[in-house]
Each structure stands twice: as C-alpha cells, then as structure tokens.
Design a protein around this motif. Sequence first.
Motif, PDB file in Angstrom:
ATOM      1  N   SER A   6      41.041  63.786  17.972  1.00  0.00           N
ATOM      2  CA  SER A   6      40.550  65.121  18.365  1.00  0.00           C
ATOM      3  C   SER A   6      39.606  65.701  17.328  1.00  0.00           C
ATOM      4  O   SER A   6      39.148  66.829  17.463  1.00  0.00           O
TER       5      SER A   6
ATOM      6  N   ASN B 230      40.300  71.309  21.340  1.00  0.00           N
ATOM      7  CA  ASN B 230      38.958  71.687  21.814  1.00  0.00           C
ATOM      8  C   ASN B 230      38.877  73.179  22.123  1.00  0.00           C
ATOM      9  O   ASN B 230      37.895  73.837  21.801  1.00  0.00           O
TER      10      ASN B 230
ATOM     11  N   GLU C 187      46.471  61.138  17.693  1.00  0.00           N
ATOM     12  CA  GLU C 187      45.818  62.088  18.607  1.00  0.00           C
ATOM     13  C   GLU C 187      45.045  63.148  17.843  1.00  0.00           C
ATOM     14  O   GLU C 187      43.959  63.554  18.252  1.00  0.00           O
TER      15      GLU C 187
ATOM     16  N   VAL D 293      44.359  66.994  22.544  1.00  0.00           N
ATOM     17  CA  VAL D 293      42.888  66.997  22.500  1.00  0.00           C
ATOM     18  C   VAL D 293      42.340  68.275  23.142  1.00  0.00           C
ATOM     19  O   VAL D 293      41.477  68.956  22.581  1.00  0.00           O
ATOM     20  N   GLU D 294      42.905  68.603  24.304  1.00  0.00           N
ATOM     21  CA  GLU D 294      42.424  69.793  25.033  1.00  0.00           C
ATOM     22  C   GLU D 294      42.706  71.069  24.226  1.00  0.00           C
ATOM     23  O   GLU D 294      41.853  71.950  24.119  1.00  0.00           O
TER      24      GLU D 294
END
Length: 210
Positions: free
Chosen positions: A32, A200, A28, A196-197
Amino acid sequence: MKKKIPQGLYAITAENFSKKNNVEIVKELLDSGIRIIQYREKKKTKFEKLKQCETIRQLTLSYNCFFIVNDDIDIAMSVHSDGIHLGQDDLPLLKARIIVGQDMAIGISTHNPEQANKATINGADYIGVGPIFQTFTKENMIDAVGLEYLEYCVIHIKIPKVAIGGIKLSNLSRVAKFKPENICMVTEIVGSKNIVETINKAKKIINDYY
Ligand code: 3NM
C-alpha cells in the motif's frame, strides 16, 4: 549519522485486531506504499517475535521501508532495525542509546509537554504524541490528551512528531491540520477489511494538508 525517520503515514502491527498475522499485515502495508512500520507485539514469546521480525526486516529492506521495533531492544539490535520505540516505562532513552549507538533511531511515546521536552533534550529522534483521542488499543492507556497537546508539540518540539491514538479516517483531517511529520492509525488500518483501500483513503485526506 543517525537515520532520519521519513515523513508520512506511520503504521504499527496489531495482529490481535486482525484476522491476519503480522507478516501478512506487513506485506499489505508495504504494497500500500507505507514506508514506516513499527513491529509492536505484546502477546508472543521473545523467540516468536524474533522470527517474525527477521522476516519483516527482509521485507522492509526490499521495499526501502523504515523498520522500527517496539520495546525489545535485543530484537532490534539482532535484526538491525532502523529504529527502536520506547514507552515511558521502558528502558530510559539515555540507557538505550548506550546500547544501540548513534546509528539506530530512538522514538519515545510522550503524553505531556514535560515528557516531550525531556525526550528532545535526551536525544530522541522522534516522539509519539498521544493519545490524541480515546483509544483502547493500548492496554492501561491514559485518557486522551487532545489536539491541544499536538498543537503544543508542533509549535515547541523541533524533532519529528508522530500523532497517535484514536485516529480514524473520520477524524484524520482534524489531526492533519496541524501537519505533524507523521500520523499513525493502528486499528483503523490493521483492523480494516481492505488495508490498501483504507490507506488510499487516508492518503487522500492527508494530501490536502501537506
Ligand atoms: N501508543 P489506535 S496510543 C500504541 O498515545 C499506542 O502513546 C499510543 O491505536 C500513545 O490507532 C496507541 O487503534 C494505540 O487508537 C493507538
């Protein structure tokens, strides 16, 4: 030539703060866009760590990600990691250099100016600077050293600095303001429901300062 640690977000595995295993976490992180990953694992046997590192090494190579192994110099050598990270109580830097040679980067955790200067003189390739804020992620951790220590290092220490310890999305801009080459958030990233969020969001905050 020594390998130079790339700038940006620096991630560390922490399986015990996640519902996923270290390999899943690394996948992950790579998806990312993270390009520096340290394998840090204090609960597994040497063999279990070696197996995970072998898999992670292949993954990081395919993503052109800088891969660092914490403490286990034998595992680092065996999987040809890009770097080894040592704490103040681990094998001394000069001894580690004899073992790993000039091609592997050596990073050292530092908690005060004396340690930072010593690491620089002894040829560290980067230093950890922390814990900036209070953290319970690392066992037996000392009290927070505060942003003052980060400021000292940014001014006086010429090798790359990884700010670490208690850094969350909520206080990230206070750290990014000093523009250390790297910033590390462990539980905020690895422990988040959506890695990922979270990454970001972190990138968005950091981008305002670099
Ligand atoms: N090293 P979190 S603080 C692995 O100051 C580690 O050297 C530190 O975890 C140091 O982001 C730390 O969850 C743990 O607070 C940081």
